[in-house]
Design a protein around this motif. Structure first.
Motif, short mmCIF file in Angstrom:
data_model
loop_
_atom_site.label_atom_id
_atom_site.label_comp_id
_atom_site.label_asym_id
_atom_site.label_seq_id
_atom_site.Cartn_x
_atom_site.Cartn_y
_atom_site.Cartn_z
N ILE A 1 -18.82 20.13 -5.45
CA ILE A 1 -19.28 19.74 -6.91
C ILE A 1 -18.01 18.58 -7.16
N ASP A 2 -18.40 17.38 -7.82
CA ASP A 2 -17.60 16.37 -8.19
C ASP A 2 -17.37 16.75 -9.84
N TRP A 3 -16.40 17.59 -10.03
CA TRP A 3 -16.13 18.18 -11.42
C TRP A 3 -15.99 17.13 -12.31
N ALA B 1 -27.23 23.49 -30.54
CA ALA B 1 -28.30 22.97 -31.75
C ALA B 1 -29.79 23.94 -31.65
N ASP B 2 -29.97 24.11 -30.31
CA ASP B 2 -31.21 24.72 -30.33
C ASP B 2 -30.98 25.34 -28.62
N GLU B 3 -32.39 25.97 -28.27
CA GLU B 3 -32.07 26.69 -26.97
C GLU B 3 -32.11 26.06 -25.73
N GLN B 4 -32.22 24.42 -25.92
CA GLN B 4 -32.20 23.81 -24.42
C GLN B 4 -30.81 23.39 -23.98
N LEU B 5 -30.74 23.48 -22.64
CA LEU B 5 -29.49 22.89 -22.09
C LEU B 5 -29.85 21.78 -21.06
N LEU B 6 -28.98 20.71 -20.82
CA LEU B 6 -29.25 19.87 -19.99
C LEU B 6 -28.10 19.56 -19.20
N ILE B 7 -27.81 20.04 -17.65
CA ILE B 7 -26.88 20.25 -17.06
C ILE B 7 -26.85 19.23 -15.80
N TYR B 8 -26.01 18.33 -15.88
CA TYR B 8 -25.70 17.30 -14.62
C TYR B 8 -24.85 18.00 -13.76
N ILE B 9 -24.89 17.89 -12.35
CA ILE B 9 -24.03 18.30 -11.39
C ILE B 9 -23.86 17.30 -10.12
N PRO B 10 -22.92 16.66 -10.03
CA PRO B 10 -22.78 15.71 -9.08
C PRO B 10 -22.08 16.21 -7.85
N HIS C 1 -27.50 13.77 -3.79
CA HIS C 1 -26.26 13.46 -4.39
C HIS C 1 -25.76 14.03 -5.78
N SER C 2 -26.80 14.64 -6.58
CA SER C 2 -26.73 15.33 -7.69
C SER C 2 -27.90 15.94 -8.09
N VAL C 3 -27.63 16.94 -8.93
CA VAL C 3 -28.94 17.79 -9.61
C VAL C 3 -28.71 17.77 -10.81
#
Length: 176
Positions: A20-22, A56-65, A134-136
């Motif tokens: 992972i590119d931290w 703020a709500d239940e959603q999360l958006l996670i970017y992992i390169p 390259h990323s997920v």
């Protein structure tokens, strides 16, 4: 802890954490004091007291390169029974996604996490969709009981690296 809650590494696959590119990891809608590092980093993710918590709500958006090309095989996303993630959408090689445009992109896979999954059972992904990664991006759409807060104890990505030659690392051979 039952034997089933321990996550066995799928045969031939490795924990991709070392790739992972931290510096590029991002998580939208995370609580300021309960960040993505709690769920993703070695040591932190094994600490029962640490969680990634939505804000703020239940959603999360996670970017992992990743720092090299990988093949993603399976994923473990653990969380508590009530607030643990439920519907998870995965995107391969999509950058700069936000909540406003997440549904504009073609999905690589969608997973509905069962009780066994949030206790640590790996979810096998559509392997053909995750061959040259390259990323997920992981979009956690909702949680087990449709509450306002989602908690993630642990995220583990399993797969293999794609053996590639680093062309920048090769020295040009001078003609003599």
């Amino acid at each position: 802890m039952s034997a089933e809650s321990v996550c066995p590494i799928p045969k031939g696959q490795v924990d991709l954490m070392d790739f992972i590119d931290w510096s590029g990891v991002e998580c939208l809608n995370q609580s300021g004091s309960h960040t993505i590092a709690n769920a993703l980093k070695q040591g932190y993710r094994e600490d029962e007291g640490l969680n990634l918590v939505s804000d703020a709500d239940e959603q999360l958006l996670i970017y992992i390169p990743f720092n090299q090309v990988i093949k993603l095989h399976s994923i473990v996303i653990q969380g508590p029974e009530e607030e643990g993630p439920k519907t998870v959408k995965l995107f391969s090689n999509k950058e700069h996604m936000g909540f406003s445009n997440v549904n504009d992109y073609p999905l690589s896979d969608t997973v509905v996490l069962s009780e066994d999954n949030i206790k640590g059972k790996p979810v096998i992904l559509k392997y053909v969709k995750f061959q040259n990664v390259h990323s997920v991006t992981i979009f956690i759409e909702d949680n087990q009981l449709d509450g306002e807060i989602t908690k993630v104890k642990k995220i583990v990505l399993y797969g293999t690296t794609v053996e590639t030659t680093d062309m920048k690392g090769l020295k040009k051979i001078e003609d003599h």
